[in-house]
Design a protein around this motif. Structure first.
Motif, PDB file in Angstrom:
ATOM      1  N   CYS A   1       0.921  -1.205  -0.113  1.00 25.33           N
ATOM      2  CA  CYS A   1       0.102   0.212   0.200  1.00 25.33           C
ATOM      3  C   CYS A   1       0.857   1.227   0.070  1.00 25.33           C
ATOM      4  O   CYS A   1       0.603   2.252  -0.836  1.00 25.33           O
ATOM      5  CB  CYS A   1      -0.842  -0.001   1.259  1.00 25.33           C
ATOM      6  N   ALA A   2       2.283   1.055   0.842  1.00 24.84           N
ATOM      7  CA  ALA A   2       2.753   2.524   0.715  1.00 24.84           C
ATOM      8  C   ALA A   2       3.374   2.692  -0.469  1.00 24.84           C
ATOM      9  O   ALA A   2       3.508   3.664  -1.118  1.00 24.84           O
ATOM     10  CB  ALA A   2       3.736   2.483   2.096  1.00 24.84           C
ATOM     11  N   HIS A   3       4.252   1.647  -1.144  1.00 27.27           N
ATOM     12  CA  HIS A   3       4.679   1.677  -2.364  1.00 27.27           C
ATOM     13  C   HIS A   3       3.718   2.311  -3.360  1.00 27.27           C
ATOM     14  O   HIS A   3       4.222   3.099  -4.065  1.00 27.27           O
ATOM     15  CB  HIS A   3       5.267  -0.010  -2.608  1.00 27.27           C
ATOM     16  N   GLU A   4       2.669   1.568  -3.659  1.00 25.95           N
ATOM     17  CA  GLU A   4       1.762   1.903  -4.613  1.00 25.95           C
ATOM     18  C   GLU A   4       1.196   3.329  -4.341  1.00 25.95           C
ATOM     19  O   GLU A   4       1.142   4.135  -5.391  1.00 25.95           O
ATOM     20  CB  GLU A   4       0.429   0.931  -4.938  1.00 25.95           C
ATOM     21  N   CYS A   5       1.018   3.796  -3.306  1.00 24.43           N
ATOM     22  CA  CYS A   5       0.503   5.307  -2.975  1.00 24.43           C
ATOM     23  C   CYS A   5       1.514   6.125  -3.103  1.00 24.43           C
ATOM     24  O   CYS A   5       1.171   7.234  -3.619  1.00 24.43           O
ATOM     25  CB  CYS A   5      -0.349   5.172  -1.445  1.00 24.43           C
ATOM     26  N   CYS A   6       2.633   5.750  -2.878  1.00 25.37           N
ATOM     27  CA  CYS A   6       4.072   6.704  -3.233  1.00 25.37           C
ATOM     28  C   CYS A   6       3.852   7.116  -4.835  1.00 25.37           C
ATOM     29  O   CYS A   6       3.981   8.072  -5.268  1.00 25.37           O
ATOM     30  CB  CYS A   6       5.016   6.051  -2.594  1.00 25.37           C
ATOM     31  N   HIS A   7       3.676   6.233  -5.411  1.00 26.01           N
ATOM     32  CA  HIS A   7       3.811   6.444  -6.935  1.00 26.01           C
ATOM     33  C   HIS A   7       2.436   7.261  -7.401  1.00 26.01           C
ATOM     34  O   HIS A   7       2.627   8.355  -8.102  1.00 26.01           O
ATOM     35  CB  HIS A   7       3.317   5.011  -7.801  1.00 26.01           C
ATOM     36  N   PHE A   8       1.515   7.361  -6.903  1.00 27.12           N
ATOM     37  CA  PHE A   8       0.487   8.221  -7.082  1.00 27.12           C
ATOM     38  C   PHE A   8       0.954   9.568  -6.797  1.00 27.12           C
ATOM     39  O   PHE A   8       0.853  10.572  -7.806  1.00 27.12           O
ATOM     40  CB  PHE A   8      -0.710   7.914  -6.456  1.00 27.12           C
ATOM     41  N   LEU A   9       1.275   9.911  -5.711  1.00 26.39           N
ATOM     42  CA  LEU A   9       1.633  11.419  -5.340  1.00 26.39           C
ATOM     43  C   LEU A   9       3.152  11.727  -6.015  1.00 26.39           C
ATOM     44  O   LEU A   9       3.317  12.802  -6.429  1.00 26.39           O
ATOM     45  CB  LEU A   9       1.913  11.500  -3.766  1.00 26.39           C
ATOM     46  N   TRP A  10       4.066  10.609  -6.292  1.00 26.13           N
ATOM     47  CA  TRP A  10       5.246  10.896  -6.977  1.00 26.13           C
ATOM     48  C   TRP A  10       5.015  11.398  -8.440  1.00 26.13           C
ATOM     49  O   TRP A  10       5.659  12.415  -8.647  1.00 26.13           O
ATOM     50  CB  TRP A  10       6.153   9.631  -6.664  1.00 26.13           C
ATOM     51  N   PHE A  11       4.142  10.955  -9.088  1.00 24.93           N
ATOM     52  CA  PHE A  11       3.816  11.372 -10.167  1.00 24.93           C
ATOM     53  C   PHE A  11       3.027  12.767 -10.371  1.00 24.93           C
ATOM     54  O   PHE A  11       3.290  13.498 -11.350  1.00 24.93           O
ATOM     55  CB  PHE A  11       3.206  10.392 -11.152  1.00 24.93           C
ATOM     56  N   GLU A  12       2.449  12.964  -9.352  1.00 28.76           N
ATOM     57  CA  GLU A  12       1.766  14.312  -9.212  1.00 28.76           C
ATOM     58  C   GLU A  12       3.085  15.499  -9.104  1.00 28.76           C
ATOM     59  O   GLU A  12       3.152  16.531  -9.516  1.00 28.76           O
ATOM     60  CB  GLU A  12       0.820  14.453  -8.068  1.00 28.76           C
ATOM     61  N   LYS A  13       3.759  15.065  -8.405  1.00 27.46           N
ATOM     62  CA  LYS A  13       5.082  15.957  -8.231  1.00 27.46           C
ATOM     63  C   LYS A  13       5.916  15.876  -9.467  1.00 27.46           C
ATOM     64  O   LYS A  13       6.373  17.059  -9.844  1.00 27.46           O
ATOM     65  CB  LYS A  13       5.949  15.158  -6.969  1.00 27.46           C
ATOM     66  N   ILE A  14       6.064  14.896 -10.212  1.00 27.29           N
ATOM     67  CA  ILE A  14       6.816  14.902 -11.540  1.00 27.29           C
ATOM     68  C   ILE A  14       6.102  16.021 -12.272  1.00 27.29           C
ATOM     69  O   ILE A  14       6.607  16.768 -12.934  1.00 27.29           O
ATOM     70  CB  ILE A  14       6.945  13.404 -11.951  1.00 27.29           C
TER      71      ILE A  14
END
Length: 176
Positions: free
Chosen positions: A76-89
């Motif tokens: 859950c932490a890994h996948e949710c990190c991706h969501f916010l990470w790509f918003e930052k990208i």
């Protein structure tokens, strides 16, 4: 398998519930970005599947049955990190085409590499209590100077600079 899947959904929700609010606050703070106002729910779908894909456009991911507590927190932490990470990208690199957020492109590879230094940072690990690794294959890749990519990337993310500078420096290193 319908009853088994329903039971796992309930079990996974119960496990993640105690981490949810602190995790999302911590990862948002770490990445210095707010969650998109249009996203009210992140869904994790449970099924009889061998891999755990994520869907950036809908903020959904999938997970299999029979995942232990430690790994469900990590997933859950890994996948949710991706969501916010790509918003930052998107904020830092608005000209990267959306398709490059998926395999086999460098932006996707970079996103899979940074889960190690981000989720193992003191700020995030103190919330989840789990350790995270990128894909095993990333740890054996060396740059032209003979340095392991993951070691250099972890050094960048452990440095005392803003997250924006970490992302840019890492992006230049990995994707350029």
């Amino acid at each position: 398998y319908q009853d088994r899947i329903k039971s796992e959904v309930e079990r996974y929700n119960k496990i993640w519930e105690s981490y949810n609010d602190n995790y999302f606050t911590s990862i948002s703070n770490y990445l210095n970005i707010e969650w998109p106002k249009s996203v009210k729910v992140i869904s994790g779908f449970v099924g009889l599947i061998p891999v755990f894909p994520r869907y950036l456009d809908t903020f959904d991911f999938s997970v299999s049955t029979n995942v232990n507590e430690y790994d469900i927190i990590r997933t859950c932490a890994h996948e949710c990190c991706h969501f916010l990470w790509f918003e930052k990208i998107k904020e830092l690199y608005p000209n990267i085409p959306r398709r490059k957020y998926d395999p086999p492109y460098n932006a996707w590879q970079y996103s899979e590499m940074v889960v190690d230094p981000i989720l193992n940072s003191n700020e995030i690990k103190s919330v989840t209590g789990v350790s995270e690794k990128a894909y095993d294959s990333f740890y054996s890749i060396k740059d032209n100077d003979g340095n392991y990519l993951m070691d250099v990337l972890k050094d960048i993310y452990n440095s005392d600079i803003s997250i924006e500078d970490k992302i840019r420096k890492g992006y230049d290193y990995i994707c350029s």
